[in-house]
Design an enzyme around this catalytic site. Structure first.
Site, PDB file in Angstrom:
ATOM      1  N   GLN A   8      39.416 -17.657 -18.814  1.00 12.88           N
ATOM      2  CA  GLN A   8      38.575 -16.685 -19.513  1.00 12.88           C
ATOM      3  C   GLN A   8      37.163 -17.236 -19.524  1.00 12.88           C
ATOM      4  O   GLN A   8      36.865 -18.168 -20.259  1.00 12.88           O
ATOM      5  CB  GLN A   8      39.075 -16.432 -20.929  1.00 12.88           C
ATOM      6  CG  GLN A   8      38.150 -15.584 -21.787  1.00 12.88           C
ATOM      7  CD  GLN A   8      37.784 -14.264 -21.148  1.00 12.88           C
ATOM      8  OE1 GLN A   8      38.640 -13.567 -20.611  1.00 12.88           O
ATOM      9  NE2 GLN A   8      36.511 -13.908 -21.166  1.00 12.88           N
ATOM     10  N   GLN A  28      33.964 -15.480 -19.836  1.00 12.86           N
ATOM     11  CA  GLN A  28      32.894 -14.897 -20.639  1.00 12.86           C
ATOM     12  C   GLN A  28      32.861 -15.554 -22.019  1.00 12.86           C
ATOM     13  O   GLN A  28      33.919 -15.769 -22.622  1.00 12.86           O
ATOM     14  CB  GLN A  28      33.116 -13.398 -20.793  1.00 12.86           C
ATOM     15  CG  GLN A  28      31.929 -12.652 -21.349  1.00 12.86           C
ATOM     16  CD  GLN A  28      32.190 -11.147 -21.453  1.00 12.86           C
ATOM     17  OE1 GLN A  28      33.319 -10.691 -21.429  1.00 12.86           O
ATOM     18  NE2 GLN A  28      31.125 -10.376 -21.568  1.00 12.86           N
ATOM     19  N   MET A  69      39.840  -8.247 -19.975  1.00  9.30           N
ATOM     20  CA  MET A  69      38.654  -8.828 -19.351  1.00  9.30           C
ATOM     21  C   MET A  69      38.481  -8.181 -17.991  1.00  9.30           C
ATOM     22  O   MET A  69      39.390  -8.177 -17.169  1.00  9.30           O
ATOM     23  CB  MET A  69      38.799 -10.351 -19.227  1.00  9.30           C
ATOM     24  CG  MET A  69      37.562 -11.019 -18.647  1.00  9.30           C
ATOM     25  SD  MET A  69      36.111 -10.775 -19.713  1.00  9.30           S
ATOM     26  CE  MET A  69      34.805 -10.847 -18.479  1.00  9.30           C
ATOM     27  N   GLU A  70      37.288  -7.673 -17.774  1.00  7.83           N
ATOM     28  CA  GLU A  70      36.981  -6.790 -16.650  1.00  7.83           C
ATOM     29  C   GLU A  70      36.750  -7.515 -15.337  1.00  7.83           C
ATOM     30  O   GLU A  70      35.896  -7.098 -14.535  1.00  7.83           O
ATOM     31  CB  GLU A  70      35.757  -5.947 -16.997  1.00  7.83           C
ATOM     32  CG  GLU A  70      34.468  -6.732 -17.230  1.00  7.83           C
ATOM     33  CD  GLU A  70      34.239  -7.209 -18.640  1.00  7.83           C
ATOM     34  OE1 GLU A  70      33.087  -7.564 -18.955  1.00  7.83           O
ATOM     35  OE2 GLU A  70      35.206  -7.233 -19.432  1.00  7.83           O
ATOM     36  N   GLU A  88      38.204  -1.322 -19.605  1.00 11.17           N
ATOM     37  CA  GLU A  88      38.019  -2.345 -18.576  1.00 11.17           C
ATOM     38  C   GLU A  88      37.658  -1.723 -17.233  1.00 11.17           C
ATOM     39  O   GLU A  88      36.865  -2.286 -16.467  1.00 11.17           O
ATOM     40  CB  GLU A  88      39.279  -3.207 -18.459  1.00 11.17           C
ATOM     41  CG  GLU A  88      39.737  -3.857 -19.756  1.00 11.17           C
ATOM     42  CD  GLU A  88      38.641  -4.604 -20.495  1.00 11.17           C
ATOM     43  OE1 GLU A  88      37.709  -5.122 -19.846  1.00 11.17           O
ATOM     44  OE2 GLU A  88      38.699  -4.666 -21.741  1.00 11.17           O
ATOM     45  N   HIS A 138      33.979  -0.898 -17.031  1.00  8.96           N
ATOM     46  CA  HIS A 138      33.151  -2.071 -16.749  1.00  8.96           C
ATOM     47  C   HIS A 138      32.839  -2.211 -15.256  1.00  8.96           C
ATOM     48  O   HIS A 138      31.895  -2.928 -14.902  1.00  8.96           O
ATOM     49  CB  HIS A 138      33.849  -3.338 -17.231  1.00  8.96           C
ATOM     50  CG  HIS A 138      33.567  -3.705 -18.647  1.00  8.96           C
ATOM     51  ND1 HIS A 138      32.292  -3.913 -19.133  1.00  8.96           N
ATOM     52  CD2 HIS A 138      34.406  -3.919 -19.710  1.00  8.96           C
ATOM     53  CE1 HIS A 138      32.352  -4.235 -20.410  1.00  8.96           C
ATOM     54  NE2 HIS A 138      33.612  -4.244 -20.788  1.00  8.96           N
ATOM     55  N   GLU A 163      28.781  -3.845 -23.050  1.00 10.51           N
ATOM     56  CA  GLU A 163      29.871  -3.325 -23.880  1.00 10.51           C
ATOM     57  C   GLU A 163      29.587  -1.958 -24.490  1.00 10.51           C
ATOM     58  O   GLU A 163      30.484  -1.134 -24.611  1.00 10.51           O
ATOM     59  CB  GLU A 163      30.215  -4.327 -24.981  1.00 10.51           C
ATOM     60  CG  GLU A 163      30.695  -5.671 -24.470  1.00 10.51           C
ATOM     61  CD  GLU A 163      32.004  -5.594 -23.691  1.00 10.51           C
ATOM     62  OE1 GLU A 163      32.613  -4.503 -23.628  1.00 10.51           O
ATOM     63  OE2 GLU A 163      32.415  -6.639 -23.151  1.00 10.51           O
ATOM     64  N   TYR A 178      29.447  -2.976 -29.295  1.00 12.80           N
ATOM     65  CA  TYR A 178      30.280  -1.955 -28.658  1.00 12.80           C
ATOM     66  C   TYR A 178      29.986  -0.561 -29.232  1.00 12.80           C
ATOM     67  O   TYR A 178      29.570   0.349 -28.521  1.00 12.80           O
ATOM     68  CB  TYR A 178      31.760  -2.264 -28.890  1.00 12.80           C
ATOM     69  CG  TYR A 178      32.322  -3.452 -28.148  1.00 12.80           C
ATOM     70  CD1 TYR A 178      33.285  -3.286 -27.148  1.00 12.80           C
ATOM     71  CD2 TYR A 178      31.942  -4.757 -28.462  1.00 12.80           C
ATOM     72  CE1 TYR A 178      33.843  -4.367 -26.481  1.00 12.80           C
ATOM     73  CE2 TYR A 178      32.484  -5.846 -27.803  1.00 12.80           C
ATOM     74  CZ  TYR A 178      33.437  -5.651 -26.812  1.00 12.80           C
ATOM     75  OH  TYR A 178      33.972  -6.731 -26.158  1.00 12.80           O
ATOM     76  N   ARG A 196      45.724 -13.001 -29.436  1.00 13.30           N
ATOM     77  CA  ARG A 196      44.543 -12.145 -29.342  1.00 13.30           C
ATOM     78  C   ARG A 196      43.658 -12.349 -30.572  1.00 13.30           C
ATOM     79  O   ARG A 196      44.070 -12.097 -31.704  1.00 13.30           O
ATOM     80  CB  ARG A 196      44.969 -10.689 -29.219  1.00 13.30           C
ATOM     81  CG  ARG A 196      43.846  -9.704 -28.931  1.00 13.30           C
ATOM     82  CD  ARG A 196      44.419  -8.314 -28.715  1.00 13.30           C
ATOM     83  NE  ARG A 196      43.374  -7.323 -28.524  1.00 13.30           N
ATOM     84  CZ  ARG A 196      43.601  -6.020 -28.368  1.00 13.30           C
ATOM     85  NH1 ARG A 196      44.860  -5.566 -28.371  1.00 13.30           N
ATOM     86  NH2 ARG A 196      42.600  -5.167 -28.205  1.00 13.30           N
ATOM     87  N   LYS A 199      41.281 -10.798 -31.893  1.00 15.99           N
ATOM     88  CA  LYS A 199      41.050  -9.615 -32.729  1.00 15.99           C
ATOM     89  C   LYS A 199      42.072  -9.517 -33.854  1.00 15.99           C
ATOM     90  O   LYS A 199      41.759  -9.027 -34.956  1.00 15.99           O
ATOM     91  CB  LYS A 199      41.126  -8.366 -31.856  1.00 15.99           C
ATOM     92  CG  LYS A 199      41.078  -7.053 -32.611  1.00 15.99           C
ATOM     93  CD  LYS A 199      41.265  -5.872 -31.682  1.00 15.99           C
ATOM     94  CE  LYS A 199      41.264  -4.560 -32.461  1.00 15.99           C
ATOM     95  NZ  LYS A 199      41.469  -3.389 -31.585  1.00 15.99           N
TER      96      LYS A 199
END
Length: 633
Positions: free
Chosen positions: A169, A171, A304-305, A330, A333, A352, A414, A585, A587
C-alpha cells in the site's frame, strides 16, 4: 503528450495463473515517456526530498525477489534520469532502504549518501547520488522487514490457511520504504518489473503482465510487468499469494483466494457495465484492462486504485452488491487520480473529491437515481458532522491545504470535494458541466495538476463570465474553510422511509418492521440517527428485532458495534473483539478502538487487551491510527 502504445490481448477466463501478452516496453525517446512536471509555487511537494527541476526519475526498472521467510524484498532498481545541463547529482526518497551499491549503466560505482531522517518519520531520508554524466543508475538494495508499505501475512491470516501472502500500500508516501525513487505524485514515471516468488504463489502488480511466468527450476518463478504510461510512484503496487482469476467481461476480471473467488466474482459482476457507463460519461478508459484483486481482510483501506489492478478489501462483500459503490469509486480513479493526479498531497481533493462525484454518477447509471441520491445524502451528513466537530471556520475544512495534508478528514477531501462539483453541475446544468469535466480529463491526461490549475480552468472553460465565476463561488469553495451557502443540498425525500422510522423510534421506541426491504443506505441512516444513549434492554431489543449482530454487511455491523460500545453494552464486546481480530480496515478499526478508549475505566482495559492481540495483524497505516488513539489522554 505522446505515449507508447502496446497492444493488449484479451485476458481469458481461468482459475489458474492468467497473464496478458503484450509487446515489451519500447525504448522511446525520453521526452515521449515523460510527463511534464509543475514548477509553480503551489506545486512544491514538501513530502519529498527530490529536486525534479534539477534531476528527475523518468523510468523505474525493478528486478526483485520476494523472501517470505525473512519478510524482505531485495534486488535492483535501474532508474532512467533526466537532468538539467550541469546537474551532477540526483536526490531520491528513502525510508529504511538498505543500499548495497549504486553504479552507472557501465558498472562504474557512483558515490551516494543517505541523509538524516526527518522529524516526520514517514518522510524518511534523502538518498543523494553523484551521477556525474550518468543518465541511468543501478541501485542494489533491500527493503527492511518492517517496510511500512508492505504487509506480510502468515498462512493463518489468509482465507486458505496454507500459503503466506504479501501486499503493498503505497499511498501517500510509503513506497519509498521498498522502492528507491522520487516518491512524489507530481513526478510521474513509467516502470517495469521482474518479480521472483516461490511456487505455487502468483504475483500481480499495477502493470500489464508480460507472458507466462518464467520457470526458474529451483521452486521459484519470475513474473514480468510493464506500465508504459507515466504514473505517480505511489501507484506502483504488488500482491502475491495463493490467488485465482475469474473473468467478468472482455476487459474486466477479479483475483482472489480460491475460497473467496466465487463470492468476490458475484459481488463485482457489474464492473464491465460500470466501465462502459464511465466511458459514456467522461471519455475512453485509457488503461487497457480493469482488473481487481480482493485481498485478505488485513488490507487497511476500502480500496486502492492501482492502475489495471484495483486492490479491494473483502469487507465490501455483502452478498447483495449493496456496497459496490466502492468499485465504482476505484474505477472512477482511472480518470481522476490516475489520469489527472494532484501534484501535491495538499490538493488531494482533486483526486478523491472529483472521484467521489464521478463514483456517484456511475452508481446512478448502474443502480438508479434512488440509490445515488441516498448515498449523496449520507455523504452530506458526514460533512455536517465534521464541521460540527471541528468548527466551520477550521482551516482544515478548506479543500486546498497549502501546508500539506492537514485536512479535517475524509468528509472534506472526499465529500466536500464531491459536493463542490455537484453544486456546479446543478448551477450550470448537467450537459454543460459534463462537457467541462471531460475536457479537464482530456486536456490534462497523464499529467499532474493543482487547485490553482482547476480553478483557472473552471473560470476559463466552465463559467461563462467573471460574474458567473463569482456567483458560483469557485474561489470560496476551493480555498476557504466551511461550506459555502450555495451548496447543492441532497434530496430531502431521499431517506423519507428511514427518517420517519427514526422519528417513531425516538418518540415511542417503535422498531421498523420492514427493515429487510430497506436499502443498505437506509439502514445505515437509521443507525446513525438513533439516540446516542440507549440502555442495555433497548439495545438487546434492537439487536433481536433487526438481527444487527448477525448482518453480513460490514458497514451496518460497524455502526451497530460503535453504538453498542459507546453505551457499554457488554454482549457486544466479544463480537467487537472478533470483528477487530478479522478486519484490518482502518475505517472500522480506529473508530472502534476510539469508542472503547473514550469509555474510560470500562473501555480502556478492553481496548488494551484487544489491541495486544490484534496489533501485529494490522497494516502500518492502521497501526499508526490506533497507536495515536491509545496514546491520547
Amino acid at each position: 503528450m505522446r505515449r507508447i502504445a502496446a497492444p493488449i490481448a484479451l485476458l481469458l477466463a481461468s482459475t489458474a495463473c492468467t497473464t496478458i501478452d503484450t509487446e515489451p516496453l519500447a525504448k522511446a525517446p525520453m521526452d515521449a515517456r515523460v510527463a511534464p512536471i509543475l514548477t509553480s509555487a503551489d506545486a512544491l511537494d514538501i513530502a519529498t526530498y527530490a529536486r525534479p527541476q534539477i534531476a528527475r526519475v523518468t523510468h523505474v526498472a525493478l528486478d526483485l525477489a520476494l523472501d517470505f521467510d525473512a519478510k524482505r524484498v531485495g534486488g535492483t532498481a535501474v532508474l532512467d534520469v533526466m537532468a538539467a545541463p550541469g546537474a551532477d547529482e540526483i536526490v531520491l526518497d528513502s525510508n529504511g532502504l538498505e543500499i548495497s551499491s549504486v553504479t552507472g549503466a557501465d558498472g562504474t560505482p557512483l558515490a551516494f549518501t543517505i541523509g538524516a531522517t526527518a522529524t516526520d518519520a514517514e518522510k524518511g531520508a534523502p538518498l543523494t547520488i553523484a551521477i556525474g554524466d550518468a543518465r541511468q543508475i543501478r541501485i542494489a538494495y533491500a527493503a527492511p522487514a518492517d517496510a511500512a508499505a508492505l504487509q506480510w501475512l502468515s498462512p493463518e491470516q489468509t482465507a486458505g490457511g496454507t500459503h503466506p501472502f504479501l501486499f503493498s500500500q503505497g499511498q501517500a508516501i510509503l513506497n519509498r520504504t521498498w522502492i528507491p525513487t522520487q516518491d512524489s505524485p507530481g513526478i510521474r514515471q513509467t516502470w517495469e518489473a521482474r518479480i521472483t516468488a516461490p511456487k505455487p504463489l502468483d504475483v500481480v502488480m499495477s502493470g500489464v503482465a508480460q507472458g507466462e511466468p518464467e520457470e526458474l527450476g529451483d521452486g521459484r518463478q519470475a513474473f514480468r510487468f510493464v506500465m508504459d504510461k507515466p504514473v505517480p510512484p505511489y501507484l506502483i503496487a504488488i500482491a502475491a499469494g495463493d490467488i485465482d482469476f475469474a473473468a467478468i467481461g472482455p476487459r474486466t476480471g477479479v483475483w482472489a483466494e480460491p475460497s473467496v473467488l466465487a463470492s468476490a466474482r458475484y459481488e463485482v459482476a457489474d464492473t464491465e457495465d460500470m466501465v462502459t457507463a464511465a466511458e459514456g460519461l467522461y471519455g475512453p478508459y485509457r488503461w487497457g484492462r480493469y482488473d481487481m484483486i480482493v485481498l485478505p481482510p488485513a488490507f487497511p483501506f476500502g480500496g486502492m486504485e492501482n492502475p489495471v489492478m484495483t486492490f479491494l478489501t473483502p469487507t465490501f462483500i455483502a452478498g447483495d452488491r449493496s456496497l459496490t459503490g466502492l468499485v465504482a469509486h476505484e474505477l472512477a480513479h482511472s480518470w481522476s487520480g490516475n489520469l489527472v493526479t494532484n501534484a501535491v498531497w495538499g490538493d488531494g481533493w482533486l483526486n478523491e473529491g472529483v472521484t467521489s462525484y464521478f463514483e456517484n454518477r456511475i452508481v446512478e447509471e448502474i443502480y438508479g437515481t434512488k440509490r445515488a441520491r441516498q448515498e449523496v445524502a449520507l455523504d452530506y451528513m458526514a460533512i455536517l458532522e465534521t464541521l460540527d466537530e471541528v468548527g466551520a471556520d477550521a482551516p482544515g475544512t478548506a479543500l486546498h491545504q497549502p501546508d500539506g495534508t492537514d485536512s479535517a478528514g475524509s468528509a472534506i477531501v472526499y465529500n466536500k470535494g464531491a459536493a463542490f462539483l455537484r453544486t456546479l453541475e446543478r448551477a450550470v446544468g448537467r450537459e454543460r458541466f459534463d462537457a467541462w469535466l471531460r475536457q479537464w480529463f482530456d486536456g490534462h491526461a497523464f499529467q499532474p495538476a493543482t487547485s490553482n490549475m482547476i480553478y483557472e480552468d473552471m473560470k476559463a472553460n466552465l463559467a461563462g463570465s467573471a460574474a458567473e465565476a463569482d456567483q458560483l463561488k469557485l474561489k470560496e469553495w476551493i480555498y476557504a474553510p466551511g461550506l459555502p451557502d450555495n451548496v447543492a443540498k441532497p434530496d430531502p425525500a431521499a431517506f423519507a422511509t428511514s427518517d420517519a422510522a427514526s422519528q417513531r423510534y425516538a418518540a415511542d421506541g417503535t422498531i421498523p418492521s420492514d427493515w429487510a426491504a430497506w436499502t443498505s443506505a437506509e439502514r445505515q441512516r437509521f443507525l446513525q440517527n438513533l439516540p446516542q444513549e440507549l440502555d442495555g434492554s433497548r439495545l438487546a431489543l434492537l439487536d433481536d428485532r433487526l438481527k444487527l449482530s448477525a448482518t453480513g454487511n460490514n458497514e451496518e455491523l460497524f455502526l451497530w458495534l460503535e453504538l453498542a460500545l459507546a453505551n457499554r453494552y457488554e454482549p457486544a464486546v466479544p463480537q467487537a473483539e472478533a470483528f477487530l481480530a478479522r478486519v484490518g480496515r482502518a475505517k472500522f478499526v480506529r473508530p472502534l478502538f476510539a469508542t472503547l478508549w473514550n469509555q474510560g475505566d470500562w473501555g480502556r482495559p478492553i481496548a488494551t487487551r484487544i489491541y495486544a492481540r490484534t496489533r501485529a495483524s494490522y497494516h502500518a497505516v492502521t497501526q499508526r491510527g490506533v497507536d495515536r488513539v491509545l496514546a491520547s489522554d
